[in-house]
Design an enzyme around this catalytic site. Structure first.
Site, PDB file in Angstrom:
ATOM      1  N   LYS A  13       0.841  -1.211   0.000  1.00  0.00           N
ATOM      2  CA  LYS A  13       0.000   0.000   0.000  1.00  0.00           C
ATOM      3  C   LYS A  13       0.864   1.244   0.000  1.00  0.00           C
ATOM      4  CE  LYS A  13       0.931   1.304   4.380  1.00  0.00           C
ATOM      5  NZ  LYS A  13       1.654   2.497   4.762  1.00  0.00           N
ATOM      6  N   ASP A 142      -2.271  -1.877   9.834  1.00  0.00           N
ATOM      7  CA  ASP A 142      -2.434  -1.916   8.374  1.00  0.00           C
ATOM      8  C   ASP A 142      -2.945  -3.265   7.865  1.00  0.00           C
ATOM      9  OD1 ASP A 142      -1.373   0.633   8.318  1.00  0.00           O
ATOM     10  OD2 ASP A 142       0.643  -0.034   7.777  1.00  0.00           O
TER      11      ASP A 142
HETATM   12  O1  C5P Z   1      -0.050  -1.233  14.470  1.00  0.00           O
HETATM   13  P1  C5P Z   1       1.372  -1.475  14.128  1.00  0.00           P
HETATM   14  O2  C5P Z   1       1.992  -2.581  14.921  1.00  0.00           O
HETATM   15  O3  C5P Z   1       1.620  -1.643  12.649  1.00  0.00           O
HETATM   16  O4  C5P Z   1       2.139  -0.143  14.522  1.00  0.00           O
HETATM   17  C1  C5P Z   1       3.546  -0.091  14.582  1.00  0.00           C
HETATM   18  C2  C5P Z   1       3.967   1.132  15.376  1.00  0.00           C
HETATM   19  O5  C5P Z   1       3.623   2.318  14.667  1.00  0.00           O
HETATM   20  C3  C5P Z   1       3.284   1.271  16.715  1.00  0.00           C
HETATM   21  O6  C5P Z   1       3.974   0.574  17.715  1.00  0.00           O
HETATM   22  C4  C5P Z   1       3.345   2.773  16.959  1.00  0.00           C
HETATM   23  O7  C5P Z   1       4.627   3.154  17.419  1.00  0.00           O
HETATM   24  C5  C5P Z   1       3.196   3.335  15.555  1.00  0.00           C
HETATM   25  N1  C5P Z   1       1.801   3.704  15.236  1.00  0.00           N
HETATM   26  C6  C5P Z   1       1.242   4.841  15.820  1.00  0.00           C
HETATM   27  N2  C5P Z   1      -0.037   5.188  15.524  1.00  0.00           N
HETATM   28  C7  C5P Z   1      -0.785   4.458  14.642  1.00  0.00           C
HETATM   29  C8  C5P Z   1      -0.237   3.300  14.035  1.00  0.00           C
HETATM   30  C9  C5P Z   1       1.057   2.951  14.357  1.00  0.00           C
HETATM   31  O8  C5P Z   1       1.900   5.528  16.600  1.00  0.00           O
HETATM   32  N3  C5P Z   1      -2.030   4.827  14.376  1.00  0.00           N
END
Ligand code: C5P
Length: 303
Positions: A13, A142
């Site tokens: 994406k 994602d």
């Molecule tokens: O959800 P995911 O594990 O992909 O997110 C990875 C990191 O990205 C999270 O630990 C956080 O630090 C950051 N993040 C964030 N806000 C979001 C999505 C991700 O701060 N909405």
């Protein structure tokens, strides 16, 4: 008889817009984002095995840098679905990587989505879509989008999706960087750069929605935006050069993809994308260049 092997491919994406609100108490930022799935795919094959457990192998550029233990999102996806369905897994999984690793294109999320779809088919679970979405959201922000694909607005952490009715197909050129950028580090840098300033709630741009409804790449190029871009460029100054060169070469728009370091250049059409890809390669500002179209569907069984 259940098939003993299923192959699924899932897309990368790019965020056409990534509006990042303030840091919440849960450590996540509230987002207003527009996801767009593009035709760079990872492919996952799952097979039933005589050995109990889940075994993972990976191939593709730089895949040897990834763990194949329970910290890998693909492993976590298989275990999460097995737990949900009460299955004792006995499978091998192979992931063929084509999406840049830690590149801001949600490659790990694509693998997790592909595993969910593949295991669901292999184990003949027919898990309802809303349950698969809920499992996907526990794996990463994602992952639900990688299941759905197309073009969609994401709110919350990015996991709450509304499809966007977008006209047309868009031609993209992706400038891949040497090495990746860890997403949490880019969000931290964004917070650091904004320290002491009021951070408004995230919003989705009306100009962007208009450009998608019209299927107008010129307008879309102008509407692309990413609040993480300044942070990614601050951590990797070379990205500033890629974006400047992209503008000089006549890209309709150029942004850092997600948390970077991949940069996305929008072209007028496939011919223009080829021209941009050739010129960008000659400019020698990135590791390699890939072309892709969007939107494409989310994780689907192939073959
Ligand atoms: O959800 P995911 O594990 O992909 O997110 C990875 C990191 O990205 C999270 O630990 C956080 O630090 C950051 N993040 C964030 N806000 C979001 C999505 C991700 O701060 N909405």
């Amino acid at each position: 008889m259940a098939s003993d092997s299923v192959t699924v491919r899932a897309p990368a994406k790019v965020n056409l817009q990534l509006s990042v609100g303030p840091l919440g108490e849960d450590g996540y930022h509230e987002l207003g984002t527009v996801f767009h799935a593009v035709s760079l795919f990872d492919e996952v094959t799952v097979r039933t095995s005589d050995e109990p457990g889940v075994h993972l192998t990976m191939s593709g550029e730089n895949s040897e840098t990834l763990p194949v233990d329970d910290t890998n999102l693909a492993m976590r996806a298989a275990r999460a679905l097995a737990a949900h369905a009460g299955v004792e897994p006995a499978i091998t999984m192979h992931v063929r990587k084509n999406i840049p690793i830690a590149g801001g294109m949600a490659g790990g999320s694509a693998d997790a989505a592909a595993v969910l779809v593949a295991c669901d088919a292999l184990w003949r679970l027919d898990t309802p879509k809303d349950q698969l979405d809920a499992i996907a959201a526990t794996l990463g922000s994602d992952v639900p989008f990688a299941l759905h694909g197309g073009t969609a607005i994401g709110v919350g952490r990015g996991e709450r999706l509304t499809p966007v009715l977008a006209r047309g197909t868009y031609s993209w050129v992706f400038a891949l960087a040497e090495g990746g950028l860890p997403t949490p580090a880019v969000y931290r840098e964004c917070d650091r750069l904004r320290e002491g300033r009021h951070v408004p709630a995230p919003h989705v741009s009306e100009l962007l929605m208009q450009s998608l409804r019209a299927g107008d790449p010129m307008l879309l190029g102008k509407a692309l935006s990413n609040d993480l871009q300044v942070a990614a460029v601050s951590l990797r100054s070379g990205l500033g050069r890629v974006l400047a060169v992209a503008e000089d070469l006549g890209a309709l728009g150029a942004i850092v993809s997600g948390s970077g370091p991949t940069c996305a250049l929008l072209a007028r059409d496939p011919e223009h994308a080829l021209d941009l890809a050739v010129s960008l390669t000659s400019a020698d500002v990135c590791r390699t260049v890939k072309r892709a179209d969007g939107p494409v569907p989310g994780a689907r069984v192939v073959g």
